[in-house]
Design an enzyme around this catalytic site. Sequence first.
Site, PDB file in Angstrom:
ATOM      1  N   CYS A 113       2.928 -26.599   8.834  1.00 51.58           N
ATOM      2  CA  CYS A 113       2.233 -27.668   9.336  1.00 51.58           C
ATOM      3  C   CYS A 113       0.861 -27.558  10.028  1.00 51.58           C
ATOM      4  CB  CYS A 113       3.435 -28.223  10.571  1.00 51.58           C
ATOM      5  SG  CYS A 113       3.730 -27.111  12.010  1.00 51.58           S
ATOM      6  N   ASN A 149       1.559 -24.949  13.814  1.00 52.30           N
ATOM      7  CA  ASN A 149       2.742 -24.004  13.518  1.00 52.30           C
ATOM      8  C   ASN A 149       3.571 -23.682  14.919  1.00 52.30           C
ATOM      9  OD1 ASN A 149       3.044 -20.213  12.668  1.00 52.30           O
ATOM     10  ND2 ASN A 149       4.547 -22.150  12.088  1.00 52.30           N
ATOM     11  N   CYS A 196       5.399 -26.756  16.584  1.00 50.03           N
ATOM     12  CA  CYS A 196       6.338 -27.908  16.739  1.00 50.03           C
ATOM     13  C   CYS A 196       7.395 -27.876  15.517  1.00 50.03           C
ATOM     14  CB  CYS A 196       5.660 -29.092  16.878  1.00 50.03           C
ATOM     15  SG  CYS A 196       4.961 -29.263  18.340  1.00 50.03           S
ATOM     16  N   ARG A 197       6.843 -28.538  14.221  1.00 44.73           N
ATOM     17  CA  ARG A 197       7.521 -28.837  13.273  1.00 44.73           C
ATOM     18  C   ARG A 197       7.896 -27.393  12.289  1.00 44.73           C
ATOM     19  NH1 ARG A 197       3.393 -33.183  10.939  1.00 44.73           N
ATOM     20  NH2 ARG A 197       2.063 -31.667  11.968  1.00 44.73           N
ATOM     21  N   SER A 198       6.843 -26.920  11.793  1.00 42.52           N
ATOM     22  CA  SER A 198       7.222 -25.772  10.844  1.00 42.52           C
ATOM     23  C   SER A 198       8.361 -24.541  11.357  1.00 42.52           C
ATOM     24  CB  SER A 198       6.031 -25.239  10.165  1.00 42.52           C
ATOM     25  OG  SER A 198       4.994 -24.526  10.949  1.00 42.52           O
ATOM     26  N   ASP A 232       4.161 -36.012  13.295  1.00 41.85           N
ATOM     27  CA  ASP A 232       3.834 -34.839  14.257  1.00 41.85           C
ATOM     28  C   ASP A 232       4.230 -35.208  15.562  1.00 41.85           C
ATOM     29  OD1 ASP A 232       2.519 -33.387  16.069  1.00 41.85           O
ATOM     30  OD2 ASP A 232       0.563 -33.420  15.335  1.00 41.85           O
TER      31      ASP A 232
HETATM   32  P1  4NP Z   1       2.655 -28.963  14.652  1.00 38.25           P
HETATM   33  O1  4NP Z   1       2.347 -30.216  15.949  1.00 38.25           O
HETATM   34  O2  4NP Z   1       1.674 -29.210  13.442  1.00 38.25           O
HETATM   35  O3  4NP Z   1       3.960 -29.563  14.281  1.00 38.25           O
HETATM   36  O4  4NP Z   1       2.882 -27.679  15.264  1.00 38.25           O
HETATM   37  C1  4NP Z   1       0.862 -29.758  16.595  1.00 38.25           C
HETATM   38  C2  4NP Z   1       0.837 -28.913  17.479  1.00 38.25           C
HETATM   39  C3  4NP Z   1      -0.337 -28.886  18.264  1.00 38.25           C
HETATM   40  C4  4NP Z   1      -1.318 -29.782  17.774  1.00 38.25           C
HETATM   41  C5  4NP Z   1      -1.062 -30.340  16.886  1.00 38.25           C
HETATM   42  C6  4NP Z   1       0.158 -30.806  16.384  1.00 38.25           C
HETATM   43  N1  4NP Z   1      -2.488 -29.664  18.643  1.00 38.25           N
HETATM   44  O5  4NP Z   1      -3.536 -30.429  18.645  1.00 38.25           O
HETATM   45  O6  4NP Z   1      -2.860 -28.500  19.328  1.00 38.25           O
END
Ligand code: 4NP
Length: 168
Positions: A10, A13, A15-17, A126
């Site tokens: 993602c 790294n 939240c989703r992955s 996201d």
């Molecule tokens: P992820 O979510 O891609 O599912 O881990 C996010 C985590 C952090 C951020 C964006 C998306 N950020 O902008 O810091």
Amino acid sequence: MTPFPVLFVCLGNICRSPLAEGIFRHLTTEAGTTETYPTDSAGTGGWHNGHPPDSRSVQVAREHGIDISDLRARRVEPVDFERFRLILAMDRSNLRHLQDMAPPDPSATIALFSAFALGSDIDVPDPYYGGIDGFRGVYSMLFTGCRSIVAKLEAERASWSGNTSSVR
Ligand code: 4NP
């Protein structure tokens, strides 16, 4: 059996992955196939390098009996395109990043998570800027998708014979 490592990717790294990694590992543990399908996760961005998963991902995983609190974020590295056989992007933006980074003839198959898992072209959204219900929705998508991926890989396993060209 030759291992078939699977990487979930993602943006951050956190939240989703890592949630996908935890669910996938949970399912392969149940199936007794963790050594056949080792797994990891990574982000296309490196802002959260070394951080544990977002507390909301940890909470939602825990609601389903899965502990992802020991995972730590890292960025995708060039060697990932050789170490992994299957790299699954959570959304189309992540997929474009991976395709831009990949060497001309990567040994890994690179695909959108939902396309590989379910034949649908939808992004895993996201959930970072939303509430816990967004994380629960993501969990549900990831669980359905990971169950399908495990079944698909197992169905293909007999035909591998060291050749993964049929795993797409
Ligand atoms: P992820 O979510 O891609 O599912 O881990 C996010 C985590 C952090 C951020 C964006 C998306 N950020 O902008 O810091």
